[in-house]
Design an enzyme around this catalytic site. Structure first.
Site, PDB file in Angstrom:
ATOM      1  CG  HIS A 280      -1.819  -1.111   1.399  1.00 55.38           C
ATOM      2  ND1 HIS A 280      -2.874  -1.323   0.540  1.00 55.38           N
ATOM      3  CD2 HIS A 280      -1.880  -2.106   2.317  1.00 55.38           C
ATOM      4  CE1 HIS A 280      -3.539  -2.388   0.927  1.00 55.38           C
ATOM      5  NE2 HIS A 280      -2.951  -2.890   1.994  1.00 55.38           N
TER       6      HIS A 280
HETATM    7  O1  RIB Z   1      -5.097   0.395   4.237  1.00 53.49           O
HETATM    8  C1  RIB Z   1      -3.727   0.391   4.181  1.00 53.49           C
HETATM    9  C2  RIB Z   1      -3.118   1.468   5.058  1.00 53.49           C
HETATM   10  O2  RIB Z   1      -3.505   1.241   6.409  1.00 53.49           O
HETATM   11  C3  RIB Z   1      -1.631   1.570   5.056  1.00 53.49           C
HETATM   12  O3  RIB Z   1      -1.238   2.914   5.153  1.00 53.49           O
HETATM   13  C4  RIB Z   1      -1.197   0.758   6.244  1.00 53.49           C
HETATM   14  O4  RIB Z   1      -0.034   1.257   6.843  1.00 53.49           O
HETATM   15  C5  RIB Z   1      -2.436   0.648   7.117  1.00 53.49           C
HETATM   16  O5  RIB Z   1      -2.398   1.170   8.342  1.00 53.49           O
END
Ligand code: RIB
Ligand code: CA
Length: 303
Positions: free
Chosen positions: A240
């Site tokens: 992500h």
């Molecule tokens: O949904 C993914 C996000 O939420 C990323 O930034 C990860 O670090 C989580 O906390």
């Protein structure tokens, strides 16, 4: 080089994003700002310093928000990032210390000192950015670009059927940032769930025999186990936060569409990000990604 402020809630994939950003010569990382999210802000700040020390890098770290703007705080995701936020891999306190200036003041001051130059990459809840906009709305027209890991515009969420974690953690901050007029690019689950790091890579990292590679392999292994629980057979984890960095390093990794994105602020659908036909389209939503090309680029840069 693009001058960048990286706003993090470190977090395992945040740690991967920090490593990728600091090893990308296209970016000049001016500072890291921290927010609560994957843990309390004291922990995400500590983790950011730990990651910098593992990487042998010295970048100033500015502590930020410790709670959401309006909603009650949600439970920290220790089942995904570990009790310490880094896969239970933090063995000792960092030697480096965070700066005394707050994340919000740092963002405002940097943006005003370098008008229309600074890109902000935000990979946690948007609370720091929302506070900065509220405190000094002038910055809205002075930021070059804001690239956000957050949202699930055309697919389902990851913390609820509707909502992605960063937006769900502080939906009012997201709504504030989206409606502020800041030039926002949204790197949501629509694309990040297509950029999977295969679990076979961890053996390669360990084979280098370097402490930093072992540290990242242990941490990422914890994250991959959590992924396997939620997505049996997935064989890895989503990148992500690294993808948000990748979009700034090389925008050709993704394709975008411009939409008016509304954030749901309450009820069952709280945190949902919806593309609306009505209203002014102003948020650049990433809809497609060249996943293999991005993954190779990320892996070649990581350590
Ligand atoms: O949904 C993914 C996000 O939420 C990323 O930034 C990860 O670090 C989580 O906390
Ligand atoms: Ca994050």
């Amino acid at each position: 080089m693009k001058p960048v402020i990286l706003d993090v809630d470190t977090g395992i994939d945040d740690a991967l994003a920090i490593a990728y950003a600091l090893n990308s010569p296209e970016l000049e990382i001016l500072g890291l700002t921290t927010c609560f999210g994957n843990g309390p802000v004291e922990k995400t700040t500590r983790n950011t310093l730990v990651v910098l020390e593992q990487l042998g890098k010295s970048v100033p770290v500015y502590p930020g928000a410790d709670k959401p703007l309006s909603r009650p705080p949600k439970k920290f995701p220790t089942h995904i990032h570990g009790e310490d936020g880094l896969g239970n891999r933090v063995a000792k306190s960092p030697v480096m210390e965070a700066e005394s200036e707050s994340a919000v003041d740092y963002i405002i001051n940097q943006v005003k000192q370098r008008p229309n130059e600074i890109t902000i990459i935000a990979v946690g809840p948007l609370t720091n950015l929302a506070h900065a906009v509220k405190k000094d709305p002038e910055i809205v027209s002075l930021v070059k670009e804001v690239v956000i890991m957050g949202g699930a515009v055309f697919i389902k969420g990851n913390v609820t059927p509707y909502s992605e974690a960063n937006i769900f953690t502080d939906p009012h901050a997201a709504e504030c940032v989206f409606s502020s007029g800041l030039p926002v690019t949204l790197v949501g689950l629509d694309v990040t769930m297509k950029t999977l790091l295969p679990n076979t890579i961890l053996a390669d990292w360990r084979a280098t025999g370097r402490e930093v590679s072992d540290f990242f392999a242990d941490m990422t292994s914890f994250y991959m186990h959590a992924y396997e629980t939620f997505h049996p057979g997935i064989g890895g984890c989503a990148l992500h936060d690294p993808l948000a960095v990748g979009v700034v390093v090389d925008p050709s990794f993704i394709k975008k569409e411009t939409w008016n994105v509304k954030v749901f602020l309450e009820g069952e659908e709280m945190g949902r990000t919806v593309a609306q036909a009505e209203g002014e389209p102003k948020i650049q939503v990433c809809t497609r990604v060249e996943a293999d090309r991005f993954l190779n680029h990320f892996l070649n840069r990581l350590f």
